[in-house]
Design an enzyme around this catalytic site. Structure first.
Site, PDB file in Angstrom:
ATOM      1  N   ALA A 119      -3.705   4.376 -25.532  1.00 36.51           N
ATOM      2  CA  ALA A 119      -2.581   5.175 -26.602  1.00 36.51           C
ATOM      3  C   ALA A 119      -2.522   4.063 -27.788  1.00 36.51           C
ATOM      4  CB  ALA A 119      -1.587   5.614 -25.923  1.00 36.51           C
ATOM      5  N   GLY A 165      -4.705   4.057 -21.686  1.00 30.61           N
ATOM      6  CA  GLY A 165      -5.170   5.485 -21.924  1.00 30.61           C
ATOM      7  C   GLY A 165      -6.603   5.739 -21.972  1.00 30.61           C
ATOM      8  N   GLU A 168      -7.578   5.973 -18.620  1.00 33.89           N
ATOM      9  CA  GLU A 168      -7.222   7.214 -18.178  1.00 33.89           C
ATOM     10  C   GLU A 168      -8.002   8.482 -18.589  1.00 33.89           C
ATOM     11  OE1 GLU A 168      -3.093   6.296 -19.493  1.00 33.89           O
ATOM     12  OE2 GLU A 168      -2.341   6.599 -17.573  1.00 33.89           O
ATOM     13  N   GLU A 188      -0.498  -1.229 -19.164  1.00 32.69           N
ATOM     14  CA  GLU A 188       0.655  -0.516 -19.809  1.00 32.69           C
ATOM     15  C   GLU A 188       1.971  -1.588 -19.700  1.00 32.69           C
ATOM     16  OE1 GLU A 188      -1.464   1.175 -18.300  1.00 32.69           O
ATOM     17  OE2 GLU A 188      -1.912   3.076 -19.422  1.00 32.69           O
TER      18      GLU A 188
HETATM   19  N1  CAA Z   1      -3.036   0.806 -30.320  1.00 34.32           N
HETATM   20  C1  CAA Z   1      -3.110   0.317 -31.512  1.00 34.32           C
HETATM   21  N2  CAA Z   1      -3.788  -0.706 -32.140  1.00 34.32           N
HETATM   22  C2  CAA Z   1      -4.624  -1.210 -31.240  1.00 34.32           C
HETATM   23  C3  CAA Z   1      -4.385  -1.079 -29.853  1.00 34.32           C
HETATM   24  C4  CAA Z   1      -3.733   0.021 -29.329  1.00 34.32           C
HETATM   25  N3  CAA Z   1      -3.635   0.422 -27.893  1.00 34.32           N
HETATM   26  N4  CAA Z   1      -5.423  -1.979 -29.256  1.00 34.32           N
HETATM   27  C5  CAA Z   1      -5.767  -2.708 -30.055  1.00 34.32           C
HETATM   28  N5  CAA Z   1      -5.512  -2.197 -31.326  1.00 34.32           N
HETATM   29  C6  CAA Z   1      -5.618  -3.070 -32.616  1.00 34.32           C
HETATM   30  C7  CAA Z   1      -4.847  -4.307 -32.735  1.00 34.32           C
HETATM   31  O1  CAA Z   1      -3.609  -4.240 -33.011  1.00 34.32           O
HETATM   32  C8  CAA Z   1      -6.008  -5.100 -33.859  1.00 34.32           C
HETATM   33  O2  CAA Z   1      -5.445  -4.397 -35.226  1.00 34.32           O
HETATM   34  P1  CAA Z   1      -5.277  -5.549 -36.277  1.00 34.32           P
HETATM   35  O3  CAA Z   1      -6.498  -6.105 -36.600  1.00 34.32           O
HETATM   36  O4  CAA Z   1      -4.744  -4.699 -37.364  1.00 34.32           O
HETATM   37  O5  CAA Z   1      -4.260  -6.815 -35.809  1.00 34.32           O
HETATM   38  C9  CAA Z   1      -7.281  -4.308 -33.761  1.00 34.32           C
HETATM   39  O6  CAA Z   1      -6.890  -3.188 -32.846  1.00 34.32           O
HETATM   40  C10 CAA Z   1      -8.165  -5.371 -32.728  1.00 34.32           C
HETATM   41  O7  CAA Z   1      -7.508  -5.646 -31.577  1.00 34.32           O
HETATM   42  P2  CAA Z   1      -7.523  -7.398 -30.885  1.00 34.32           P
HETATM   43  O8  CAA Z   1      -7.350  -8.106 -32.299  1.00 34.32           O
HETATM   44  O9  CAA Z   1      -6.176  -7.427 -30.123  1.00 34.32           O
HETATM   45  O10 CAA Z   1      -8.640  -7.391 -30.197  1.00 34.32           O
HETATM   46  P3  CAA Z   1      -9.053  -8.268 -29.059  1.00 34.32           P
HETATM   47  O11 CAA Z   1     -10.599  -8.197 -28.740  1.00 34.32           O
HETATM   48  O12 CAA Z   1      -8.477  -9.693 -29.211  1.00 34.32           O
HETATM   49  O13 CAA Z   1      -8.254  -7.691 -27.745  1.00 34.32           O
HETATM   50  C11 CAA Z   1      -7.673  -5.954 -26.276  1.00 34.32           C
HETATM   51  C12 CAA Z   1      -8.582  -6.363 -27.093  1.00 34.32           C
HETATM   52  C13 CAA Z   1      -7.565  -6.858 -25.021  1.00 34.32           C
HETATM   53  C14 CAA Z   1      -8.103  -4.496 -25.779  1.00 34.32           C
HETATM   54  C15 CAA Z   1      -6.236  -5.912 -27.084  1.00 34.32           C
HETATM   55  O14 CAA Z   1      -6.390  -5.281 -28.082  1.00 34.32           O
HETATM   56  C16 CAA Z   1      -4.979  -5.087 -26.290  1.00 34.32           C
HETATM   57  O15 CAA Z   1      -4.617  -5.946 -25.618  1.00 34.32           O
HETATM   58  N6  CAA Z   1      -4.929  -3.915 -26.624  1.00 34.32           N
HETATM   59  C17 CAA Z   1      -3.758  -3.197 -26.159  1.00 34.32           C
HETATM   60  C18 CAA Z   1      -4.108  -2.582 -24.866  1.00 34.32           C
HETATM   61  C19 CAA Z   1      -2.872  -1.969 -24.479  1.00 34.32           C
HETATM   62  O16 CAA Z   1      -1.968  -2.547 -23.866  1.00 34.32           O
HETATM   63  N7  CAA Z   1      -3.139  -0.615 -24.353  1.00 34.32           N
HETATM   64  C20 CAA Z   1      -1.859   0.190 -23.700  1.00 34.32           C
HETATM   65  C21 CAA Z   1      -1.772   1.358 -24.498  1.00 34.32           C
HETATM   66  S1  CAA Z   1      -0.326   2.471 -23.858  1.00 34.32           S
HETATM   67  C22 CAA Z   1      -1.214   3.596 -23.239  1.00 34.32           C
HETATM   68  O17 CAA Z   1      -2.396   3.792 -23.024  1.00 34.32           O
HETATM   69  C23 CAA Z   1      -0.180   4.281 -22.337  1.00 34.32           C
HETATM   70  C24 CAA Z   1      -0.981   5.633 -21.722  1.00 34.32           C
HETATM   71  O18 CAA Z   1      -0.919   5.595 -20.472  1.00 34.32           O
HETATM   72  C25 CAA Z   1      -1.141   6.924 -22.211  1.00 34.32           C
END
Ligand code: CAA
Length: 314
Positions: A119, A165, A168, A188
Site C-alpha cells: 500500500a 500489500g 497480499e 507492516e
Molecule cells: N509506498 C510509497 N512509496 C514507496 C513504497 C510504499 N509502500 N515503497 C517504496 N516507495 C518509494 C520510496 O519512498 C522511494 O521513493 P523516493 O525515491 O521518492 O524516496 C522509492 O519507492 C524507491 O524505494 P526505496 O528507495 O526505499 O527502494 P529500495 O530498493 O532501497 O527498498 C523496499 C525497497 C525494501 C521495498 C523499501 O522501499 C520499502 O521498505 N518499502 C516499504 C515497504 C512497506 O513497508 N510496505 C508496507 C505498506 S503498508 C501495507 O501494504 C498495508 C497493507 O497490508 C495493505
C-alpha cells in the site's frame, strides 16, 4: 517510516518532528511529483499491441489465441506501491476481462525490480483519524482481485520486493509463480501497522502458523525458493523466463472450458471457507452442475472421438 532517499532527505530540514515532516510529504511527495510517465517497453513473450487507456498499468491480451489477459503494474517511481488510482485501474481492467468471454485466464505482474512494495505509505501517512479511513472503506477496492471469477495468476519478479500489500494481492490470486530473485514479506509491523489485506489470514493458510507469525512479527522477507518450500508459490523460474513460462501455463488453463474453469475455481476456494463435510457437499453439487453445461458433453465426446474439444463456454 518516512522517505529516506537523497531527494527526500534534501527536502527535510534538520530536527523536524514527525508532524512537520508529514507537511513536507504532503506538499512535495503526495499526488503528482513522483507520478510515472506513460511508456511502452518490450517485454519478452508479451506482444506490444496495447490500447493504452490506463496510467499506472499496462493491459493487453497475450498468448497464441489472445485468450489470456495481462495486467502489468507500472508505477516504477514508487516500486509499484498500490495507491488508490492504481488499484481502481486494476479493478476496472479485471472487470473488462471478466466480461470478455474470449478471456480464459489473467496474469497480474509487476516489473523485474518489484512486483509491488505494498500500500502507498505516502497516501496513508496523512490520514488524520480513524473515522476517515473507516468511512473511506480503505482497501475495500482491493477485494475485486479476490472475487474475480476467472483464474488469476500472479507472476512475481523483483529482487526488491513482493512486500506487504504486494504480497497480499499476490495471495488473492489463484496461483503464484515467482522469479528466482523475488522476495516475499509482510513488513507492516515496521511502520506501526499490521497487514490489512489478508496478510494475517491468507499467509498462515499458505505457509502455516509458525512461519507466518515469524514473517508478520519480524517483517523479515523470505526468498522465492523458501516461498516454494512453504507452499506459498506454485513454482519458481529464472527471472528472465518467468513471463514466457507463466504465459504457457495461462494458455493451458485458458484452453479449457472457461465456464467450467470458473466453477472449478469456485469449488476449490470453498476449501478455505467451509468445513470438509460442507466443502465436499458443495463440490458434489458443483460437479453435478457441470452436467447442465454444453461443455461437459463436448469435453467427453471429444475424448471419445479422440479430438480436441471445441468449447462454447455454454
Ligand atoms: N509506498 C510509497 N512509496 C514507496 C513504497 C510504499 N509502500 N515503497 C517504496 N516507495 C518509494 C520510496 O519512498 C522511494 O521513493 P523516493 O525515491 O521518492 O524516496 C522509492 O519507492 C524507491 O524505494 P526505496 O528507495 O526505499 O527502494 P529500495 O530498493 O532501497 O527498498 C523496499 C525497497 C525494501 C521495498 C523499501 O522501499 C520499502 O521498505 N518499502 C516499504 C515497504 C512497506 O513497508 N510496505 C508496507 C505498506 S503498508 C501495507 O501494504 C498495508 C497493507 O497490508 C495493505
Amino acid at each position: 517510516m518516512f522517505p529516506t532517499s537523497d531527494r527526500a532527505t534534501y527536502i527535510y530540514k534538520e530536527n523536524m518532528n514527525s508532524a512537520e515532516r508529514l507537511k513536507v510529504v504532503k506538499k512535495h511527495v503526495i499526488g503528482g511529483a513522483h507520478e510515472p510517465h506513460i511508456h511502452n517497453r518490450a517485454i519478452k513473450g508479451v506482444s506490444q499491441q496495447e490500447e493504452r487507456k490506463y496510467k499506472y498499468i499496462h493491459v493487453r491480451t497475450v498468448g497464441k489465441g489472445s485468450n489470456v489477459g495481462y495486467i502489468e503494474l507500472d508505477r516504477p517511481s514508487a516500486l509499484n506501491a498500490l495507491c488508490d488510482p492504481l488499484m481502481l485501474e486494476v479493478s476496472n481492467a479485471l472487470d473488462d476481462f471478466e466480461s470478455d468471454d474470449s478471456i480464459g485466464c489473467v496474469i497480474l505482474t509487476g516489473s523485474n525490480k518489484a512486483f509491488s512494495a505494498g500500500a502507498d505509505i505516502k497516501q496513508m501517512a496523512p490520514v488524520a483519524k480513524y473515522a476517515d479511513i473507516y468511512k473511506a472503506k480503505f482497501l475495500s477496492q482491493w477485494d475485486k482481485i479476490a472475487s474475480f471469477r476467472k483464474p488469476l495468476i500472479a507472476a512475481v519478479n523483483g529482487y526488491a520486493n513482493v512486500m506487504a500489500g504486494g504480497c497480499e494481492i499476490a495471495m488473492m490470486c489463484d496461483i503464484i509463480y515467482a522469479g528466482d530473485t523475488a522476495k516475499f514479506g509482510q513488513p507492516e509491523i515496521k511502520i506501526g501497522i499490521i497487514p490489512g489485506a489478508g496478510g494475517t489470514q491468507r499467509l498462515p493458510r499458505a505457509v502455516g502458523k509458525s512461519k507466518a507469525m515469524e514473517m508478520v512479527l519480524t517483517g523479515d522477507p523470505i526468498t522465492a525458493d523458501e516461498a516454494k518450500q512453504y507452499g506459498l508459490v506454485a513454482d519458481v523460474f529464472s527471472a528472465k523466463d518467468l513471463l514466457p513460462k507463466v504465459i504457457e501455463k495461462a494458455e493451458k488453463i485458458a484452453a479449457n472450458s472457461h465456464l467450467v474453469t470458473s466453477m472449478c475455481k469456485e469449488a476449490t476456494n470453498k476449501a478455505f471457507e467451509m468445513t470438509l463435510a460442507e466443502g465436499l457437499h458443495f463440490e458434489k453439487r458443483m460437479f453435478h452442475s457441470t452436467f447442465a453445461t454444453d461443455d461437459r458433453l463436448e469435453g467427453m465426446m471429444a475424448f471419445i472421438e479422440k479430438r480436441k474439444p471445441n468449447y462454447s463456454n455454454e
